[in-house]
Enzyme design. Structure first.
Site, mmCIF file in Angstrom:
data_model
loop_
_atom_site.group_PDB
_atom_site.id
_atom_site.type_symbol
_atom_site.label_atom_id
_atom_site.label_comp_id
_atom_site.label_asym_id
_atom_site.label_seq_id
_atom_site.Cartn_x
_atom_site.Cartn_y
_atom_site.Cartn_z
ATOM 1 N N TYR A 156 43.366 -23.923 45.256
ATOM 2 C CA TYR A 156 42.584 -23.262 46.289
ATOM 3 C C TYR A 156 41.618 -24.181 47.025
ATOM 4 C CZ TYR A 156 38.892 -22.561 42.690
ATOM 5 O OH TYR A 156 37.952 -22.722 41.710
ATOM 6 N N GLY B 58 56.671 -27.087 39.425
ATOM 7 C CA GLY B 58 55.730 -27.077 38.313
ATOM 8 C C GLY B 58 56.301 -26.395 37.099
ATOM 9 N N LYS C 91 45.631 -21.653 29.682
ATOM 10 C CA LYS C 91 46.192 -20.345 29.996
ATOM 11 C C LYS C 91 47.221 -19.881 28.964
ATOM 12 C CE LYS C 91 45.294 -20.117 34.926
ATOM 13 N NZ LYS C 91 45.815 -19.834 36.278
ATOM 14 N N GLY D 236 45.857 -21.188 48.726
ATOM 15 C CA GLY D 236 45.288 -20.963 47.408
ATOM 16 C C GLY D 236 44.024 -20.136 47.449
ATOM 17 N N GLY E 189 53.748 -25.451 34.266
ATOM 18 C CA GLY E 189 52.638 -24.982 33.443
ATOM 19 C C GLY E 189 52.493 -23.477 33.456
ATOM 20 N N SER F 160 34.769 -25.077 40.175
ATOM 21 C CA SER F 160 35.254 -23.705 40.340
ATOM 22 C C SER F 160 34.395 -22.891 41.299
ATOM 23 C CB SER F 160 35.304 -23.001 38.984
ATOM 24 O OG SER F 160 35.642 -21.634 39.132
ATOM 25 N N ARG F 161 35.050 -22.056 42.100
ATOM 26 C CA ARG F 161 34.350 -21.113 42.965
ATOM 27 C C ARG F 161 33.997 -19.830 42.218
ATOM 28 N NH1 ARG F 161 38.404 -20.424 47.832
ATOM 29 N NH2 ARG F 161 36.975 -18.686 48.279
#
Length: 455
Positions: free
Chosen positions: A412, A336, A285, A432, A338, A236-237
């Site tokens: 991303y 998708g 999520k 992203g 999700g 993760s960023r």
């Protein structure tokens, strides 16, 4: 003799010249750990001399993640004794071993770090602190099976700090990262880091530059914890994005990757660690907000203090809505099913855009896509997380090519297969990274304004 610096950097380089060059570049608050088991053919005394004595000498056994055979305990101690002749500043000797005569004789100029690596499932830190061996510093290392395991270290670390005891106690594995980063806040005297130009010595070990960027040496008990939770999250960023913003705002918060893929475990960890702010990613999520009694999908949670009610937002929806406002209107093919896809569909429908959604559970044919004539494509699957991932539903993308004018990629990472396809097709592409920046900025504002209190 100097005290042990906060950062201990393990020299894990494949060659000694690289290791020596790294050691010479280390700042004053970082001590090189010379692992003799990684350079078994070299003369230990010469290695210590090359480091000008400023090092912690270790010779780790295979059973503790090293390379020295467990079947040769005498040879290992002999190797350590040779290093002592070079007069290193520190020597690591296992917790339960008696101090050999050769090492005892050097105690006037060599300090002892006593260490123990316990097997998974063992947590005997408090008991061991009641019967400390001879030494000036102590290191206890376990394994994090669950994210909340990190919190079990805090009482012992605080106890050691209050008594002036130089202790580092942390957990290995991806779920143990909080214990490594929060040593200073919890009372630990030092922590271990990987060299910035070499591999980690153990699972979950972070590069020195990362610990420095997070200002881990300056953390205090009043710092609050935020993080990104999901699985995977180590890529993760988020930490690189949020921590500098916290620092510029003079906010005592630290943002970490929190590796967890199960909602029940996540809820337990949030309370055990006193987490104040949270970015939620796959696969949580939907499940995590629901487990907390909130309606999802949400990607952002925050609260003023541990025990306070959670507040939630979907900054993914905010970022997507902003991007959507500048794109050509018309029907959209959504890939998708999700949490991100659900967020995308809600935003598209709120904007009055017809949606054709496809997933493995909801297949459509190329003919249906061509008849639908989408002007936009939204890639909301997980494909693209791995470099080798193909673009999703390639036959449907080709069916959409004649009518498509724009595309949105939620992943991303740079140059996913979908992003490359969209560029080759001449589509206007919302990457992203742009969505990440927009949604993360909205998260940072909420964390800075809404989170407070202590760890």
């Amino acid at each position: 003799m100097n005290a042990l610096p906060f950062h201990v950097v393990t020299l894990t380089h494949p060659g000694w010249e690289e290791a020596l060059a790294c050691a010479k570049r280390l700042p004053g608050d970082a001590l090189p750990e010379l692992r003799l088991d990684l350079f078994p053919e070299a003369d230990p005394e010469a290695l210590v001399d090359a480091l000008r004595r400023r090092c912690l000498v270790t010779c780790r056994r295979v059973s503790e993640g090293g390379r020295w055979p467990d079947e040769d305990p005498e040879g290992r101690l002999t190797h350590l004794a040779k290093a002592v002749k070079g007069r290193p500043a520190w020597l690591d000797l296992e917790w339960d071993l008696p101090v050999p005569e050769e090492i005892q004789a050097a105690r006037t100029h060599v300090r002892l770090l006593r260490s123990i690596h316990v097997p998974p499932g063992v947590f005997d830190l408090e008991a061991r602190l009641q019967r400390l061996p001879e030494g000036e510093a102590f290191k206890w290392v376990g394994w994090a099976d669950r994210l909340e395991d990190n919190a079990r270290l805090r009482p012992a670390l605080a106890w050691a700090r209050d008594r002036g005891l130089a202790l580092s106690a942390f957990l290995m594995g991806p779920k143990g990262i909080p214990s490594r980063a929060l040593q200073g806040a919890w009372g630990g005297a030092f922590t271990y880091a990987a060299p910035d130009d070499g591999p980690a010595a153990a699972p979950g070990q972070l590069p020195l530059a990362t610990l420095q960027a997070w200002r881990c040496a300056r953390l205090h008990p009043g710092h609050g914890l935020c993080g990104v939770i999901g699985d995977p999250v180590l890529h993760s960023r988020g930490p690189a994005f949020h921590n500098p913003r916290f620092q510029r705002a003079f906010k005592d918060l630290l943002y970490l990757p929190l590796a967890c893929g199960e909602a029940g475990e996540a809820v337990a960890a949030l309370e055990a660690l006193g987490v104040l702010g949270l970015s939620i990613t796959a696969p949580l999520k939907l499940d995590l907000p629901q487990a907390l009694g909130l309606e999802g999908p949400l990607n952002t949670l925050w609260r003023r203090a541990p025990g306070d009610p959670w507040q939630g937002a979907n900054t993914d929806a905010e970022a997507f809505g902003q991007a959507l406002s500048s794109l050509v209107p018309g029907p959209v093919l959504l890939l998708g099913a999700g949490g991100v896809a659900r967020t995308s569909r809600a935003s598209l429908e709120a904007a009055g855009r017809p949606v054709l959604q496809v997933s493995r559970q909801r297949p459509v044919t190329p003919g249906e896509v061509a008849a639908f004539g989408p002007v936009g494509l939204v890639q909301a699957t997980s494909l693209g997380m791995a470099p080798e991932d193909p673009a999703p539903f390639g036959d449907l993308l080709e069916a959409a090519r004649p009518s498509a004018r724009w595309a949105v990629e939620w992943i991303y990472k740079e140059d996913t297969a979908f992003a490359l396809w969209a560029r080759e097709a001449g589509l206007a592409l919302v990457e992203g990274s742009a969505l990440f920046e927009a949604q993360a900025e909205a998260q940072s504002r909420r964390f800075i304004e809404g989170c407070g209190g202590a760890l």
